[in-house]
Write a protein that holds these residues in place. Sequence first.
Motif, PDB file in Angstrom:
ATOM      1  N   VAL A  80       0.836  -1.209   0.000  1.00 16.53           N
ATOM      2  CA  VAL A  80       0.000   0.000   0.000  1.00 16.53           C
ATOM      3  C   VAL A  80       0.866   1.252   0.000  1.00 16.53           C
ATOM      4  CG1 VAL A  80      -1.655   1.345   1.357  1.00 16.53           C
ATOM      5  CG2 VAL A  80      -1.963  -1.120   1.117  1.00 16.53           C
ATOM      6  N   GLY A  81       1.888   1.259   0.860  1.00 15.40           N
ATOM      7  CA  GLY A  81       2.792   2.412   0.925  1.00 15.40           C
ATOM      8  C   GLY A  81       3.509   2.655  -0.385  1.00 15.40           C
ATOM      9  N   SER A  82       3.960   1.568  -1.028  1.00 19.96           N
ATOM     10  CA  SER A  82       4.649   1.699  -2.322  1.00 19.96           C
ATOM     11  C   SER A  82       3.717   2.263  -3.384  1.00 19.96           C
ATOM     12  CB  SER A  82       5.174   0.330  -2.769  1.00 19.96           C
ATOM     13  OG  SER A  82       6.054  -0.208  -1.823  1.00 19.96           O
ATOM     14  N   THR A  83       2.443   1.854  -3.335  1.00 17.20           N
ATOM     15  CA  THR A  83       1.461   2.363  -4.295  1.00 17.20           C
ATOM     16  C   THR A  83       1.214   3.850  -4.082  1.00 17.20           C
ATOM     17  OG1 THR A  83       0.392   0.195  -4.386  1.00 17.20           O
ATOM     18  CG2 THR A  83      -0.881   2.084  -5.177  1.00 17.20           C
ATOM     19  N   VAL A  84       1.052   4.245  -2.815  1.00 17.83           N
ATOM     20  CA  VAL A  84       0.859   5.666  -2.504  1.00 17.83           C
ATOM     21  C   VAL A  84       2.063   6.473  -2.987  1.00 17.83           C
ATOM     22  CG1 VAL A  84       0.670   7.341  -0.613  1.00 17.83           C
ATOM     23  CG2 VAL A  84      -0.662   5.235  -0.546  1.00 17.83           C
ATOM     24  N   TRP A  85       3.248   5.952  -2.739  1.00 13.00           N
ATOM     25  CA  TRP A  85       4.497   6.611  -3.148  1.00 13.00           C
ATOM     26  C   TRP A  85       4.536   6.782  -4.666  1.00 13.00           C
ATOM     27  CZ3 TRP A  85       8.907   6.367  -5.961  1.00 13.00           C
ATOM     28  CH2 TRP A  85      10.048   7.003  -5.479  1.00 13.00           C
ATOM     29  N   THR A  86       4.183   5.719  -5.404  1.00 12.34           N
ATOM     30  CA  THR A  86       4.211   5.756  -6.872  1.00 12.34           C
ATOM     31  C   THR A  86       3.226   6.780  -7.418  1.00 12.34           C
ATOM     32  OG1 THR A  86       4.831   3.413  -6.933  1.00 12.34           O
ATOM     33  CG2 THR A  86       3.948   4.369  -8.960  1.00 12.34           C
ATOM     34  N   TYR A 165       9.804  14.836 -16.090  1.00 10.76           N
ATOM     35  CA  TYR A 165      10.197  13.493 -16.500  1.00 10.76           C
ATOM     36  C   TYR A 165      10.960  12.768 -15.394  1.00 10.76           C
ATOM     37  CZ  TYR A 165       8.809  14.362 -21.336  1.00 10.76           C
ATOM     38  OH  TYR A 165       8.077  14.613 -22.469  1.00 10.76           O
ATOM     39  N   ALA A 166      11.647  13.515 -14.543  1.00  9.64           N
ATOM     40  CA  ALA A 166      12.381  12.890 -13.436  1.00  9.64           C
ATOM     41  C   ALA A 166      11.417  12.185 -12.482  1.00  9.64           C
ATOM     42  CB  ALA A 166      13.194  13.939 -12.690  1.00  9.64           C
ATOM     43  N   PHE A 167      10.298  12.835 -12.172  1.00  8.82           N
ATOM     44  CA  PHE A 167       9.297  12.230 -11.295  1.00  8.82           C
ATOM     45  C   PHE A 167       8.577  11.078 -11.977  1.00  8.82           C
ATOM     46  CE2 PHE A 167       9.548  16.464  -9.210  1.00  8.82           C
ATOM     47  CZ  PHE A 167       9.818  16.036  -7.920  1.00  8.82           C
ATOM     48  N   TRP A 168       8.222  11.258 -13.256  1.00  9.28           N
ATOM     49  CA  TRP A 168       7.525  10.193 -13.971  1.00  9.28           C
ATOM     50  C   TRP A 168       8.401   8.955 -14.089  1.00  9.28           C
ATOM     51  CZ3 TRP A 168       5.786  14.138 -18.248  1.00  9.28           C
ATOM     52  CH2 TRP A 168       4.718  14.899 -17.753  1.00  9.28           C
ATOM     53  N   GLY A 169       9.676   9.147 -14.408  1.00  8.95           N
ATOM     54  CA  GLY A 169      10.591   8.012 -14.495  1.00  8.95           C
ATOM     55  C   GLY A 169      10.751   7.316 -13.159  1.00  8.95           C
ATOM     56  N   GLU A 170      10.793   8.106 -12.088  1.00  8.62           N
ATOM     57  CA  GLU A 170      10.906   7.562 -10.734  1.00  8.62           C
ATOM     58  C   GLU A 170       9.696   6.691 -10.414  1.00  8.62           C
ATOM     59  OE1 GLU A 170      12.131   9.499  -6.430  1.00  8.62           O
ATOM     60  OE2 GLU A 170      10.788  10.592  -7.751  1.00  8.62           O
ATOM     61  N   ALA A 171       8.497   7.156 -10.796  1.00  9.56           N
ATOM     62  CA  ALA A 171       7.268   6.392 -10.539  1.00  9.56           C
ATOM     63  C   ALA A 171       7.263   5.076 -11.311  1.00  9.56           C
ATOM     64  CB  ALA A 171       6.049   7.231 -10.925  1.00  9.56           C
ATOM     65  N   ILE A 172       7.749   5.110 -12.557  1.00  7.59           N
ATOM     66  CA  ILE A 172       7.818   3.891 -13.373  1.00  7.59           C
ATOM     67  C   ILE A 172       8.766   2.874 -12.741  1.00  7.59           C
ATOM     68  CG2 ILE A 172       8.590   2.964 -15.599  1.00  7.59           C
ATOM     69  CD1 ILE A 172       7.568   5.600 -16.865  1.00  7.59           C
ATOM     70  N   LEU A 173       9.890   3.356 -12.225  1.00  2.43           N
ATOM     71  CA  LEU A 173      10.855   2.468 -11.571  1.00  2.43           C
ATOM     72  C   LEU A 173      10.271   1.841 -10.308  1.00  2.43           C
ATOM     73  CD1 LEU A 173      14.112   4.621 -11.900  1.00  2.43           C
ATOM     74  CD2 LEU A 173      13.610   2.485 -13.108  1.00  2.43           C
ATOM     75  N   MET A 174       9.408   2.578  -9.623  1.00  2.00           N
ATOM     76  CA  MET A 174       8.852   2.108  -8.357  1.00  2.00           C
ATOM     77  C   MET A 174       7.660   1.172  -8.549  1.00  2.00           C
ATOM     78  SD  MET A 174       9.310   2.359  -5.106  1.00  2.00           S
ATOM     79  CE  MET A 174       8.513   2.222  -3.515  1.00  2.00           C
ATOM     80  N   ALA A 175       6.934   1.316  -9.665  1.00  2.00           N
ATOM     81  CA  ALA A 175       5.688   0.576  -9.873  1.00  2.00           C
ATOM     82  C   ALA A 175       5.832  -0.944  -9.687  1.00  2.00           C
ATOM     83  CB  ALA A 175       5.115   0.901 -11.254  1.00  2.00           C
ATOM     84  N   PRO A 176       6.869  -1.590 -10.229  1.00  2.00           N
ATOM     85  CA  PRO A 176       6.979  -3.046 -10.033  1.00  2.00           C
ATOM     86  C   PRO A 176       7.061  -3.462  -8.572  1.00  2.00           C
ATOM     87  CG  PRO A 176       8.474  -2.316 -11.764  1.00  2.00           C
ATOM     88  CD  PRO A 176       7.946  -1.086 -11.107  1.00  2.00           C
TER      89      PRO A 176
END
Length: 463
Positions: A80-86, A165-176
């Motif tokens: 849940v925390g990882s999802t909120v973070w993403t 793009y820095a934030f979007w890329g960060e979210a993509i890296l975190m999603a898995p």
Amino acid sequence: MHPPILPAFLPFASNGVNGSIKTCNEKGICIPARGIQGHFNLNNFQDGVLSSAFMVGLLVASPIFASLAKSFNPFRLIGVGSTVWTLAALGCGSSFSFWFIVICRMFVGVGEASFISLAAPFIDDNAPQEQKTAWLAMFYMCIPTGVALGYVYGGYVGNHFSWRYAFWGEAILMAPFAVFGFVMKPLQLKGFTAGTSQKSLRSVESIAPSVGLETSKTADNFPVGIEIEHVQISSDDCKSAIWKSFTRFAKDMKVLLKEKVFVVNVLGYVAYNFVIGAYSYWGPKAGYNIYKMKSADMVFGAITIICGILGTLSGGLVLDRVTATIPNAFKLLSGATFLGSIFCFTAFTMKSLHGFIPLFSLGELFVFATQAPVNYVCLHCVKPSLRPLSMAISTVSIHIFGDVPSSPLVGVLQDHIDNWRKTALILTSILFLAAAIWFIGMFINSVDRFDEEETGSEPVTSD
């Protein structure tokens, strides 16, 4: 298998992402606005609010996640925390106003809070007995590593593409990792047994027909689907549940604060973090003014990253080598901090930059060796079911009483005495206080409670 270990990946602080407002010199030559500060035309106070917003979310949510671990599977809470973070990182990249990105930054802190209070207990449970502090050291080593990666990644992406793009890329890296927290079979923390989880699940199934619920099961007897036809939950039930959670939290806090080992450990950690927080904020400026460093940011950054990684790993390995116990942890905490204090204090008395850098580097190496031992004590001085709360309260304390007030207080001190060398020496002397507090911990009667609560553990739900 243990939960994923993630570095504190922080592109926000990089110049490429944070940026600056438009400035012009006397000749009329202007540097265009860039990054978040330039895009929203923020003053320095507003820019500072963005950093504080993250800390607010982290400090508020850490005890909440720790309390929820009493009722829900901690592995799922990390999901849940990882999802909120993403989602919050995606929101930062899509921000259309200053206050929107402030809110998103706050939720980034909320997401990270799940790791702060829950990841370390998982590692402690799954690490081999003879390597527990080494595993913890690897986890906490990710903090300076993530800061370094954040500077590089944020600087490159922000300068070559856009801060968004820095934030979007960060979210993509975190999603898995967010998906990973939900699809894996949930692991149980010590102190929260699967048997009591099954009792809770059977209770849910027994009342399901009366409230109009239909459930199906997997081969492992876990409900996988719930169809809701009609559910009535009274306000009295909600109030009762909230009150029960609050009283349970208050009871746990009372037990935690009565644990002398925990209190002494955190007091030493507060004094330690007071200095480290001020170093990270004022260090480059002090170095520039005392030694006329032309690249103070790079010098202090390199020292912190290299010594942070080597020192953190060394502290964990040494404690495992001498046998990881609470008294041995206090010996290492006190000794390493005392030696680090001497080297750092002596460094700031040096007239030459060539004398300062090696002495300060040695001091930082010893100082960072405390990361694994101090968290080992937090985990092992309390019963297993209290470990998430122990980690959460430790985190909240070292920030509220440590690095958050230290930067402005050191600024006030410098304004008063107007001498960066004296200010740095006064600040560094507080490390001697941290060493003294941890020295006291060596003489407190301590019990390693890791194997307590084998029976009668707290019930939790697995999904």
